[in-house]
Design an enzyme around this catalytic site. Structure first.
Site, PDB file in Angstrom:
ATOM      1  CG  ASP A   9      -1.662   1.286   1.420  1.00  0.00           C
ATOM      2  OD1 ASP A   9      -2.773   1.388   0.882  1.00  0.00           O
ATOM      3  OD2 ASP A   9      -1.143   2.198   2.095  1.00  0.00           O
ATOM      4  CG  ASP A 105      -3.620   3.712  -3.022  1.00  0.00           C
ATOM      5  OD1 ASP A 105      -4.529   2.881  -3.231  1.00  0.00           O
ATOM      6  OD2 ASP A 105      -3.673   4.550  -2.104  1.00  0.00           O
ATOM      7  CD  GLU A 106      -5.433  -0.595  -0.776  1.00  0.00           C
ATOM      8  OE1 GLU A 106      -5.398  -0.960   0.400  1.00  0.00           O
ATOM      9  OE2 GLU A 106      -6.499  -0.462  -1.410  1.00  0.00           O
TER      10      GLU A 106
END
Length: 409
Positions: A9, A105-106
């Site tokens: 993350d 974003d993960e």
């Protein structure tokens, strides 16, 4: 060899990318807002310093500025975020080919068999962090576990709060570390489910885990069963690199700048959404036969609107054919109440190679015209060629062309 899965993350991703692009902002609190000129705009991302002052994603800009008045506010640059996200994926692929994007974003990584090359899980995590930091200027936090849900909860509940940004949540540590946490810390439990659980006296993850499965299934069905398994760290789903490749539908929606109350204005936006959906279908060489539309008002406390679908005569990616179906649904089900959000979806997809010529109409000509318009837009931009309705005041085409994912490029 025990399975090891990472949830990687990015810390305050949008804000971190902006800071990396603007070193002169180093040391100053940073906020990313959809429209910095409007104090009513919302916060899309806040740097750790601003978050420490109480700023949260989704709150109004003016509220955030009261908490952190010295913060620098910047407009989002979605194309740059997408570019950096792809760059990060390429970094992760140096360690394993088992990468599954979870959001911009993960990402999940299965590093079970990477240990022979890169060392123990924590060592791999540190190498991943270093590579991402040196090449993008973004700090990564990594949760580790033997399943995806354990990795996700390790990241959200522990890694994000630790200086190292790395945490390994094993099943042996769950009862001591995870179970005492509030029920809302369980992956998959949202605001509404938290209320339901609390009303039943279930306030911690451990209380859910120690409740009989029969009781949980009896009250919450399949969803309750899944959450009970999650509380025990059980998740058999593998990290699947191509799990999102096969599309079941192509959709596009938008939130309007104000309430639309006139049918003719709503039809303009509806046509533009159908244009975007069909352009994406043609880009993927797909056609659909089921069109669906959804509309809703601005007040989420008292929801209005509807979601309906219908089957078309033929599989198609012709804008006007999809629009005719969408317009029919709109005229049939709209109750005349103000509309703030519209969405169009095309499903029941098949390959464009299955195109059938019509000898009694202009379908083939319209089909080819769509591809021609796409070529012009790809070369000269989305506003290079537009339908006449897109010059009306109700149109959102020009404003939408400036954005990616609803935010400015």
């Amino acid at each position: 060899m025990d399975k090891v899965i990472f949830m990687v993350d990015m810390e305050s991703f949008f804000a971190s990318v902006e800071r990396a692009n603007h070193p002169e902002l180093s040391g100053r609190p940073l906020l990313v807002s959809g429209d910095p000129e409007r104090r009513s705009g919302v916060i899309l991302a806040a740097c750790p310093v601003a978050k420490a002052r109480g700023v949260t994603n989704g709150e109004r800009l003016w509220e955030a500025q009261q908490k952190c008045p010295e913060a620098v506010v910047v407009r989002p640059h979605m194309q740059q975020y997408v570019t950096v996200s792809v760059q990060i994926t390429e970094i992760l692929e140096r360690f394993t080919d088992l990468i599954e994007p979870f959001s911009i974003d993960e990402q999940f990584m299965d590093v079970t068999h990477s240990q022979r090359l890169f060392g123990a899980p924590r060592e791999i995590a540190q190498k991943v962090q270093q590579a991402i930091w040196h090449e993008t200027g973004v700090r990564a936090r990594i949760g580790m576990g033997e399943s995806k849900v354990l990795a996700k909860m390790a990241c959200d509940n522990f890694a994000k709060k630790m200086p190292s940004g790395v945490f390994h949540l094993t099943k042996e540590r769950m009862e001591r570390l995870l179970w005492p946490l509030p029920i809302e810390c369980l992956y998959g439990v949202g605001r509404q489910m938290t209320k339901y659980f609390r009303n039943q006296g279930i306030r911690t993850i451990g209380q859910l885990a120690n409740t009989s499965l029969e009781r949980i299934k009896g009250k919450w069905g399949v969803n309750g069963h899944v959450l009970w398994l999650t509380a025990h760290g059980i998740d058999p789903s593998p990290v699947t690199p191509h799990s999102h490749d096969k599309q079941k539908g192509i959709g596009h929606g938008m939130t309007l700048p104000h309430d639309y109350v006139k049918a003719e204005d709503i039809h303009v936006v509806l046509l533009e959404l159908c244009e975007e959906v069909c352009k994406r279908a043609r880009r993927a060489h797909l056609m659909g036969r089921t069109v669906a539309i959804g509309v809703s008002g601005a007040n989420m406390e008292t929801p209005t609107g509807f979601h309906r679908q219908m089957k078309l005569t033929n599989h198609t990616n012709i804008t006007m054919e999809v629009y005719e179906g969408a317009a029919t649904l709109f005229e049939r089900f709209w109750d005349g109440k103000p509309i703030r959000r519209l969405h169009v979806n095309l499903s029941n997809l098949t390959s464009d190679e299955a195109w059938q010529l019509s000898f009694f109409g202009n379908r083939d000509r319209a089909h080819q015209l769509g591809y021609t318009m796409d070529t012009i837009k790809e070369k000269f931009g989305d506003t290079a060629i537009r339908r006449a309705v897109s010059f009306l005041s109700a149109s959102q085409a020009e404003e939408r062309a400036k954005k990616i994912g609803g935010h400015y490029k």
